[in-house]
Write a protein that holds these residues in place. Structure first.
Motif, short mmCIF file in Angstrom:
data_model
loop_
_atom_site.label_atom_id
_atom_site.label_comp_id
_atom_site.label_asym_id
_atom_site.label_seq_id
_atom_site.Cartn_x
_atom_site.Cartn_y
_atom_site.Cartn_z
N GLN A 165 -4.59 -0.26 9.34
CA GLN A 165 -4.36 -1.57 8.75
C GLN A 165 -2.88 -1.93 8.80
OE1 GLN A 165 -6.00 -2.22 4.89
NE2 GLN A 165 -7.99 -1.33 5.39
N ASN A 225 -0.90 4.36 -1.91
CA ASN A 225 -1.68 3.42 -1.11
C ASN A 225 -3.18 3.64 -1.23
OD1 ASN A 225 1.01 4.07 0.74
ND2 ASN A 225 0.49 1.90 0.64
N ARG A 238 -3.23 -4.60 4.01
CA ARG A 238 -3.26 -3.76 2.80
C ARG A 238 -2.98 -4.59 1.56
NH1 ARG A 238 -0.30 -0.20 6.16
NH2 ARG A 238 1.60 -0.56 4.96
N PHE A 269 -8.06 3.14 7.54
CA PHE A 269 -7.07 2.64 6.58
C PHE A 269 -5.67 2.72 7.17
CE2 PHE A 269 -4.24 2.85 2.93
CZ PHE A 269 -4.77 1.88 2.08
#
Length: 641
Positions: free
Chosen positions: A515, A439, A520, A512
């Motif tokens: 999210q 990711n 994403r 992050f």
């Protein structure tokens, strides 16, 4: 010949002010590229030369030659033997073969020659060519200064003391004075001196006492997909393979939801401080605290892919994958029997008794499988037996911050001290497939002249963290108005303290984690869109300009260029995404929420094709680097380059 200077160029557009309609007559020229890493992989220079070869051959055809060290294995696996098409090259090769390295006037009336030398190992050829007045145009590229690497490896406060170092003394104390002199002599003998980034240009100016004439950023061969969803599908496929590995590695402690698990990674040479592994680990400790404090159900599994000295895989890691496979086989066999019995009952028109569809032996097998997953120790932090376990920098810092993969830790660490391979019995994935399945790539480097790892993430549509001390980070700051909206998070390591940089990195990662899945996906689309910036089809222009410049200095009667003429700085800059960006400041809720919540984002306006087209239209508008149009003031948060 006086070594005149010209301004360094850093924008892609308007790069060929004097030759947009007048290309080089390559049929009357020969281009040589000389480097220790031609067919010889040592580091990133190999990638530069290998990936750039195609566009160079497209331009120069059979008048392009590479020179590097001969290693039999590399020769057999990477190139095909052939007879040189040019008689002058044939003559030179015969001289080398039959007379050692004797220099002969092999050039005669042959076309003009450009020789491009990379790094100090190739510098001797440049110096001797100039000393013997061989009529050819020379270029020297440093991808990182020799002394700069040594100083940063020794944990020096490098960038704050660039103008204070006693260069000769520092090189002598590190016993590299002879190599440093070779590098510096090559820099000053070359008609044109280049480097790969603005941050390295500053370094070279102080370390080598010559300002680079041109900055030549590193590119990649970018494969564009015909449909946006193709690279998203590849991400899902590779992520599923990583999830399988995680199931085995954390057997007995798999009490976290893999659908709410994010995979972060750092990869590269094992330079603990230079690559930023030190502040990454400290930031992970702080991230773990924040996720636990806010009772966030997101789990982060972090991979460290850095080669170190080992003697084999450790038993626990191999056992974990064996247990996972055995459990899969057990479940598959029971499923087959269950399905067969259910099928037979339905054929008879009966609703089977679920308690009788499996017998006692089946339940015994399942109980044994469950018992096999019991584990009394924590999942291992490293996948291999380390030779220097007690003093290893990563493991020592893991002990300091206490991230041992405990059940209540929301951040888990896996140190894989070996480059990835599809033939590995533990994690059978190539590096490219592994990156696609992650990711976020995290590369908070302190010393990184360019940085291919975040660039590779970008072309695969994977967001990444970089710094303003890396060439890649500086390049993105210059060409993208809002890098974070495109999944490029740039940590300030140049003007902030180490603690402030850690806090900034922690905030990037925590945001992050907040999210949603949809956000994403949107961000990956935007990240992949930036791959156009890194394509050699665009960045190759810097090398074209460099060759024009060196010819004008070596053969001023044949190739004209005013060395004092100001270079155009009109370029392009990716605008902020047209639709609402997924950056934390604009679209992340003020309080933490579950990562699988999708309903809150359904109203977010987003159309990938429409946004991409609007962005491209805005890119066409010219701008001047560092200049603000009259009557317009910079907005808060808007960078000026």
């Amino acid at each position: 010949m006086p070594l005149s200077r010209s301004l360094s160029m850093t924008s892609l557009s308007g790069l060929l002010p004097s030759w947009e309609e007048d290309e080089l007559p390559v049929e009357d020229l020969l281009l040589f590229e000389v480097a220790w890493e031609v067919t010889n992989k040592v580091g990133g220079i190999y990638t530069v030369i290998q990936t750039k070869a195609k566009i160079t051959v497209d331009e120069w055809g059979e008048n392009y030659f590479m020179m590097g060290p001969y290693y039999d294995h590399n020769f057999k696996t990477q190139v095909e033997g052939c007879e040189p098409p040019n008689p002058a090259i044939r003559k030179a090769m015969d001289a080398l073969i039959h007379n050692g390295c004797q220099l002969t006037d092999e050039l005669g009336d042959t076309p003009n020659v450009i020789a491009h030398f990379h790094e100090w190992q190739a510098g001797a050829g440049l110096i001797l060519s100039r000393a013997r007045k061989i009529p050819m145009a020379t270029i020297f590229t440093t991808h990182a200064t020799l002394l700069g690497r040594y100083l940063c490896a020794g944990n020096a406060d490098f960038y704050n003391n660039l103008d204070k170092f006693d260069i000769d003394k520092e090189a002598g104390e590190r016993q590299i004075y002879h190599r440093y002199c070779l590098e510096r002599a090559a820099v000053h003998c070359a008609h044109v001196f280049t480097t790969v980034s603005q941050i390295t240009a500053v370094e070279a100016h102080h370390m080598l006492h010559r300002k680079p004439d041109v900055v030549t950023p590193n590119g990649l061969n970018v494969k564009k997909f015909s449909a946006v969803h193709e690279f998203q599908n590849l991400h899902a496929t590779s992520k599923a393979r990583i999830q399988e590995f995680v199931r085995g590695h954390f057997y007995g402690h798999l009490d976290f939801n893999l659908e709410k698990t994010l995979f972060f990674f750092i990869a590269g040479r094992y330079e603990f401080s230079n690559k930023g592994a030190d502040i990454f680990l400290e930031s992970l400790s702080r991230l773990n605290y924040l996720l636990r404090l806010h009772r966030n159900d997101v789990t982060v599994v972090v991979f460290f892919i850095m080669p170190a000295k080992t003697n084999n895989f450790n038993v626990e890691s191999l056992k974990g994958q064996a247990v996972r496979k055995q459990l899969w086989d057990t479940a598959h066999s029971v499923k087959e029997k269950f399905g067969k019995n259910l099928y037979e009952a339905l054929l008879k028109g009966e609703i089977p008794d679920m308690n009788s569809i499996l017998d006692r032996d089946d339940f015994t097998i399942m109980k044994r499988a469950i018992y096999a997953t019991q584990r009394h120790s924590l999942p291992p932090v490293t996948t291999h037996n380390m030779l220097d376990d007690a003093t290893d920098p990563i493991l020592s810092n893991v002990r300091r911050i206490g991230l041992f993969n405990a059940r209540n830790d929301r951040v888990k660490i896996i140190f894989h001290p070996e480059f990835l391979s599809s033939t590995s019995p533990l994690l059978p994935m190539d590096y490219e497939d592994f990156v696609r399945g992650c990711n976020l790539g995290v590369f908070p480097s302190y010393y990184e002249p360019w940085g291919y790892t975040p660039g590779e993430c970008t072309v695969m549509g994977i967001p990444s963290v970089t710094t303003n001390l890396s060439g890649f980070g500086c390049f993105m700051e210059e060409h993208v108005s809002d890098p974070a909206a495109y999944g490029i998070y740039i940590v300030d390591r140049r003007y902030r303290s180490a603690d402030d940089s850690c806090n900034q990195l922690t905030q990037f990662m925590f945001s992050f984690c907040q999210q949603s899945r949809r956000q994403r996906i949107i961000q990956r689309n935007r990240t992949e869109r930036l791959s156009e910036l890194l394509d050699w089809r665009y960045l190759g222009r810097f090398y074209i300009n460099t060759r024009h410049l060196t010819l004008s200095r070596a053969f001023p009667d044949k190739f004209k260029m005013d060395p004092m003429a100001p270079l155009k700085t009109d370029g392009f800059r990716y605008p902020r995404p047209y639709s609402v960006p997924p950056s934390p400041s604009a679209s992340i809720h003020s309080t933490p929420h579950h990562s699988d919540v999708e309903d809150d984002d359904d109203d977010e306006p987003y159309d990938e094709d429409e946004e991409a087209e609007r962005d491209r239209m805005n890119i066409k508008s010219p701008f001047v680097l560092g200049a603000v149009p009259e009557g317009k003031k910079k907005q808060p948060g808007e960078s000026g380059n």
